[in-house]
Design an enzyme around this catalytic site. Structure first.
Site, PDB file in Angstrom:
ATOM      1  N   LEU A 125      48.717  42.904  42.015  1.00  0.00           N
ATOM      2  CA  LEU A 125      47.660  43.909  42.120  1.00  0.00           C
ATOM      3  C   LEU A 125      47.060  43.941  43.521  1.00  0.00           C
ATOM      4  CD1 LEU A 125      45.712  43.135  38.792  1.00  0.00           C
ATOM      5  CD2 LEU A 125      47.686  44.635  39.103  1.00  0.00           C
ATOM      6  N   GLU A 371      40.503  36.894  39.574  1.00  0.00           N
ATOM      7  CA  GLU A 371      40.274  37.756  38.397  1.00  0.00           C
ATOM      8  C   GLU A 371      38.935  38.479  38.470  1.00  0.00           C
ATOM      9  OE1 GLU A 371      42.578  38.371  36.326  1.00  0.00           O
ATOM     10  OE2 GLU A 371      43.987  36.748  36.677  1.00  0.00           O
TER      11      GLU A 371
END
Length: 391
Positions: A125, A371
């Site tokens: 990502l 995260e």
């Protein structure tokens, strides 16, 4: 969907993991961390234990563990050595995206191989200029017949050197607004049958302060051809939603990793405080040390309870972004706090690589960043609070 496990099943699973951690993980942690050496033997053991299929459905060869049990496994592993938990966590976030959003054919093609560990992967990502703000990614995928051509750079990607699969978030439409509607996610098998990277993929390992021994890399895609059948869900524009859907489990995992660091640091500190003497008695008998140990214990247990709450809501299929954010915030901050306090308890020896505590200290801060930063968790929590208590 998580399978049903009895309390007896849970006890048996956790007992098996406890023995593995104490017999195989803890003894090599400091050596491998200092050498920044990838633990291939642990990966082979993870395959045998079924950890690569921990949360993958049993119909695909996984264990189908609920998040409540999975989080306890992660916490135990991280209490001895945080880094190996990243090997199967990143992998399972990719698997979760496929299981939740993939087509039936994609699930049948990829998930059994992921559950066995034949395919070991992660999620790509983050980019050099896009981390928490995923809408700002620049990597692209352009349709070319039965394939897409991927171009762009991803960074801080776990499992990208020693693994062989990535879920890659890209822009398939850079003109649409809002920008997240132009993102898509692809399953990219990065290596051929001989273990060599496929054409158009370059991987470079990054050096890190902590979280060593695990491959965290920059991945560059240059005219990399990916079959159109590997577009998750086979519909463009769903990548952002697919990425965020996996972050709830990812944040529960990071919360458990942070709490594991906190627990491990506390246990080391409690032991050392009873062994080390100052002014004629064990330092555990000095009130200043007792104050530290007391607060460490509270932070560990508070984090555990928040993790259990988030995991239970996740297992029930309920929205849990607020609860996962709270658990991630509390668990990671507990890891930093306990590692820091343990360093103070160890005193000068905390700076010696002969003592494990310096590794916990180096590993802890990553959990506040990964995260989604803890600053972002505060915002998520606040927005949900306002929504739930709207006047």
């Amino acid at each position: 969907m998580a399978e049903q496990y009895s309390k007896e099943d849970e006890i048996a699973i956790l007992d098996m993991i406890n023995k593995w951690v104490e017999n195989e993980v803890r003894p090599i942690a400091q050596e491998y961390d200092q050498a920044d050496k990838y633990p291939h033997e642990l990966v082979a053991q993870m395959k045998e234990l079924g950890l690569f299929g921990a949360t993958i459905g049993q119909q695909y060869g996984g264990l189908g563990l609920p998040a409540t049990i999975y989080a306890k496994i992660v916490l135990k592993v991280a209490s001895a050595w945080m880094a190996p938990s990243g090997i199967f966590n990143s992998h399972l976030i990719q698997a979760s995206a496929i299981e939740r959003a993939g087509t039936a054919a994609q699930k049948e093609r990829f998930l059994p191989r992921m559950a066995s560990g034949e395919l070991r992967g992660g999620v790509a990502l983050t980019e050099p200029n896009a981390g928490t703000d995923l809408q700002a990614i620049r990597a692209t995928a352009v349709r070319d017949g039965d394939h897409y051509i991927l171009n762009g750079t991803k960074t801080w990607i776990t499992n990208s050197l020693n693994g062989n699969s990535l879920a890659v978030l890209v822009k398939t439409d850079s003109s649409i607004q809002p920008a997240h509607k132009g993102t898509s996610m692809f399953i990219v098998e990065t290596k051929d049958g001989q273990g060599n990277f496929k054409p158009g993929i370059k991987v470079s390992k990054l050096k890190k302060m902590g979280y060593r021994a695990i491959d965290t890399c920059e991945v560059v895609f240059e005219d990399c051809r990916v079959p159109a059948a590997n577009l998750i869900g086979e519909v463009e524009g769903q990548g952002f939603v697919q990425a965020l859907g996996g972050l709830e489990l990812g944040r529960i995992n990071v919360a458990a990793r942070g709490a594991g660091i906190a627990l491990g640091a506390m246990e080391l500190a409690v032991r050392y405080a009873q062994e080390r003497e100052a002014f004629g008695k064990a330092i555990a008998n000095h009130q200043a040390i007792q104050l530290k140990l007391g607060e460490m214990a509270v932070q560990v247990e508070a984090a555990r309870l928040l993790i259990e709450q988030a995991a239970a809501k996740y297992d029930a299929g309920e929205r849990c972004d607020m609860e996962a954010g709270m658990a991630k915030f509390a668990g990671s901050e507990a890891g930093v706090f306990c590692a820091n306090e343990a360093m103070r308890i160890f005193g000068g020896y905390s700076y010696s690589v002969e003592y494990d505590i310096e590794r916990y200290y180096r590993d802890a801060m990553l959990m506040c960043i990964g995260e989604g930063t803890n600053e972002m968790q505060r915002i998520i929590i606040a927005k949900q609070l306002i929504e739930r208590y709207k006047i």
